[in-house]
Design an enzyme around this catalytic site. Structure first.
Site, PDB file in Angstrom:
ATOM      1  N   THR A  70       4.372   0.789  17.270  1.00 12.66           N
ATOM      2  CA  THR A  70       5.847   0.588  16.518  1.00 12.66           C
ATOM      3  C   THR A  70       6.619   1.642  17.981  1.00 12.66           C
ATOM      4  O   THR A  70       7.868   0.964  18.589  1.00 12.66           O
ATOM      5  CB  THR A  70       6.168   1.482  15.534  1.00 12.66           C
ATOM      6  OG1 THR A  70       5.591   1.984  14.912  1.00 12.66           O
ATOM      7  CG2 THR A  70       7.344   2.518  15.611  1.00 12.66           C
ATOM      8  N   ASN A 149       2.083  -9.992   8.607  1.00 15.65           N
ATOM      9  CA  ASN A 149       1.440  -8.865   7.878  1.00 15.65           C
ATOM     10  C   ASN A 149       0.516  -8.683   7.053  1.00 15.65           C
ATOM     11  O   ASN A 149      -0.008  -8.284   5.979  1.00 15.65           O
ATOM     12  CB  ASN A 149       1.450  -7.342   8.439  1.00 15.65           C
ATOM     13  CG  ASN A 149       3.037  -6.985   8.165  1.00 15.65           C
ATOM     14  OD1 ASN A 149       3.533  -8.075   9.180  1.00 15.65           O
ATOM     15  ND2 ASN A 149       3.032  -6.213   7.293  1.00 15.65           N
ATOM     16  N   GLN A 177      -0.792  -8.196  14.699  1.00 15.30           N
ATOM     17  CA  GLN A 177      -1.391  -8.848  13.410  1.00 15.30           C
ATOM     18  C   GLN A 177      -2.619 -10.268  14.232  1.00 15.30           C
ATOM     19  O   GLN A 177      -3.192 -10.607  13.775  1.00 15.30           O
ATOM     20  CB  GLN A 177      -1.163  -9.177  12.264  1.00 15.30           C
ATOM     21  CG  GLN A 177      -0.658  -7.955  11.546  1.00 15.30           C
ATOM     22  CD  GLN A 177      -1.870  -7.296  11.218  1.00 15.30           C
ATOM     23  OE1 GLN A 177      -2.248  -7.329  10.899  1.00 15.30           O
ATOM     24  NE2 GLN A 177      -0.558  -5.776  10.710  1.00 15.30           N
ATOM     25  N   SER A 197      -1.537  -3.528  18.632  1.00 12.27           N
ATOM     26  CA  SER A 197      -1.661  -1.464  18.536  1.00 12.27           C
ATOM     27  C   SER A 197      -3.420  -1.431  18.466  1.00 12.27           C
ATOM     28  O   SER A 197      -3.621  -2.615  17.977  1.00 12.27           O
ATOM     29  CB  SER A 197      -1.350  -1.260  17.114  1.00 12.27           C
ATOM     30  OG  SER A 197      -1.122  -0.257  16.851  1.00 12.27           O
ATOM     31  N   ALA A 198      -4.126  -0.619  19.134  1.00 15.36           N
ATOM     32  CA  ALA A 198      -5.538  -0.507  18.881  1.00 15.36           C
ATOM     33  C   ALA A 198      -6.017  -0.017  17.443  1.00 15.36           C
ATOM     34  O   ALA A 198      -7.143  -1.342  17.994  1.00 15.36           O
ATOM     35  CB  ALA A 198      -6.003   0.261  19.876  1.00 15.36           C
ATOM     36  N   CYS A 320       2.473   0.008   5.417  1.00 19.04           N
ATOM     37  CA  CYS A 320       3.968   1.384   5.443  1.00 19.04           C
ATOM     38  C   CYS A 320       4.722   0.464   4.526  1.00 19.04           C
ATOM     39  O   CYS A 320       5.175   1.956   4.060  1.00 19.04           O
ATOM     40  CB  CYS A 320       4.629   0.280   6.841  1.00 19.04           C
ATOM     41  SG  CYS A 320       3.205  -0.097   7.939  1.00 19.04           S
TER      42      CYS A 320
HETATM   43  N1  PLP Z   1       4.098  -4.425  13.316  1.00 22.38           N
HETATM   44  C1  PLP Z   1       2.865  -5.892  12.661  1.00 22.38           C
HETATM   45  C2  PLP Z   1       3.212  -7.213  12.247  1.00 22.38           C
HETATM   46  C3  PLP Z   1       2.135  -4.293  11.830  1.00 22.38           C
HETATM   47  O1  PLP Z   1       1.414  -5.069  11.207  1.00 22.38           O
HETATM   48  C4  PLP Z   1       1.967  -2.852  12.359  1.00 22.38           C
HETATM   49  C5  PLP Z   1       1.516  -2.433  11.483  1.00 22.38           C
HETATM   50  O2  PLP Z   1       1.101  -2.183   9.849  1.00 22.38           O
HETATM   51  C6  PLP Z   1       3.226  -2.391  13.203  1.00 22.38           C
HETATM   52  C7  PLP Z   1       4.364  -3.179  14.250  1.00 22.38           C
HETATM   53  C8  PLP Z   1       2.917  -1.073  13.798  1.00 22.38           C
HETATM   54  O3  PLP Z   1       1.792  -0.691  14.024  1.00 22.38           O
HETATM   55  P1  PLP Z   1       1.773   0.800  14.556  1.00 22.38           P
HETATM   56  O4  PLP Z   1       1.927   1.687  12.695  1.00 22.38           O
HETATM   57  O5  PLP Z   1       0.340   0.841  15.007  1.00 22.38           O
HETATM   58  O6  PLP Z   1       2.540   1.436  15.392  1.00 22.38           O
END
Ligand code: PLP
Length: 386
Positions: A70, A149, A177, A197-198, A320
């Site tokens: 994010t 996602n 993803q 994202s880790a 989310c």
């Molecule tokens: N982008 C995608 C495609 C995601 O699936 C996610 C999390 O679900 C994010 C961005 C955001 O990742 P984070 O919540 O780890 O910052």
């Protein structure tokens, strides 16, 4: 619990946790400090940077550690708007994650224009529409989700990059993803920016990275102490970063693990038990670990609760949006009505799942879905759960 929600977050790999622990306990030096403890932390930081870079075919200098995707996404989109005020256009797809959608909303609020490129009914970004959206000399950034996602559908990223570059626009990929599930090679797909994202690749939460190509400009969102070569200030989350480096190394060895066999077995069983089930994006290139499936007539919200009670963790769409009542914008963009989205669940697998638990879960999904339909038919009222 049978955990089938890897796209929301993956279980941390035990080896990742083992590697991280000393950096929470005995090795606590600040990587910016000049004493021995600081230098030791700095070495660990740079090792992790090389590990993450290697995973995507980049060089260590091109990796900026952040608090997660994010932040990476927000940083790059905000940067593009301030860097190129003479180029008012941001191009995204219709099936982005909220981190991109909300950043695009802010882009508009700050006076820019946003074009949202549609997808076809398989969920694939339409390349002709992308071509006509591009405005040479007017496009500041193209930001596209690499693997979706919700459905796992993969965007034709190489083609998008070629098109955008031909018109002079840089490209950012939301690869959250994709990375760790399929090999990514920046050499073959010459992106300008990429976010990851880790915790989506068996690392831990609160840590991510932004790839910034050595050819691409970048100014930080967070300023202060000048960490990360001035590209992201703030003392680094060293335990999380060390864990991410290890996770990246393990992902390298992991692509051979047959996630598709798990997913295909699951889909086969579910389709056999529910003949009118619809698997979204099944005709498109897809991640090997993701199933988005509609069981027509079944209330997915009720099914989600029942499965939870019966020990199966899955998702009704993107995590989310778990508390949102809005139908999935991804399925709507693919042409499905809201009623269809209301009968859809997402199951996402990881290398931590076994064939046996996945096939048992498929049987449980069918049993639970039948239970919900029976209750609805006999009582005509909401389901009561034991
Ligand atoms: N982008 C995608 C495609 C995601 O699936 C996610 C999390 O679900 C994010 C961005 C955001 O990742 P984070 O919540 O780890 O910052």
């Amino acid at each position: 619990m049978t955990y089938l929600d890897a796209n929301a977050t993956t279980p941390p790999d035990p080896e990742v946790v083992r590697t991280m622990l000393p950096w929470l306990t005995e090795h606590y030096g600040n990587p910016s400090a000049s004493h021995a403890a600081g230098r030791e932390s700095k070495r660990a930081l740079e090792k992790a940077r090389r590990q993450v870079a290697t995973m995507i075919g980049a060089t260590a200098e091109e990796i900026v550690f952040t608090s997660g995707a994010t932040e990476s996404i927000n940083s790059v989109i905000l940067f593009a708007q301030s860097e190129w005020p003479e180029r008012p256009l941001l191009i995204i797809s219709a099936v982005e994650h909220a981190a991109v959608i909300e950043s695009a909303g802010r882009w508009e609020a700050l006076g820019g224009r946003v074009k949202r490129v549609p997808v076809d009914n398989h969920g694939i970004v339409k390349l002709e529409a992308m071509q006509s959206a591009l405005e040479p000399g007017r496009t500041a950034l193209v930001s596209i989700i690499w693997a979706n996602n919700e459905t796992g559908v993969i965007s034709p990223m190489a083609e998008i990059v070629a098109m955008a570059h031909a018109s002079g626009a840089p490209v950012h990929a939301d690869a959250v993803q994709m990375v760790g599930k399929l090999p990514v090679d920046i050499g073959a797909v010459p992106l300008d920016y990429l976010s990851l994202s880790a915790h989506k690749m068996h690392g831990v939460k609160g840590c991510g990275a932004l790839f910034v190509s050595r050819r691409a400009p970048f100014h930080p969102l967070l300023i202060g102490g000048g960490q990360e070569s001035g590209r992201r200030s703030g003392t680094e989350n060293l335990p999380g970063i060390v864990a991410m480096g290890k996770a990246a190394e393990l992902a390298q060895n992991d692509y051979a693990c047959d996630l598709a066999a798990l997913r295909d077995g699951f889909e086969l069983r579910l389709s056999a038990g529910w003949p009118d089930a619809v698997i979204h994006g099944s005709q498109a290139p897809r991640l090997p670990n993701t199933t988005s499936i509609c069981l027509p007539g079944v209330d997915a919200a009720a099914l989600l609760i029942l499965l939870d009670q019966r020990g199966i963790a899955c998702s009704g769409g993107s995590a989310c949006h778990a508390t949102s009542l809005h139908p999935s914008h991804v399925l709507a963009s693919m042409g499905y009505p809201a009623s269809h989205a209301a009968s859809t669940l997402r199951f996402s697998f990881s290398r931590m799942n076994t064939r046996d638990e996945v096939s048992a879960a498929a049987e449980e999904v069918i049993r639970s879905a039948r239970h919900i339909l029976d209750q609805r038919d006999t009582l005509g009222s909401p389901v009561e759960f034991a």
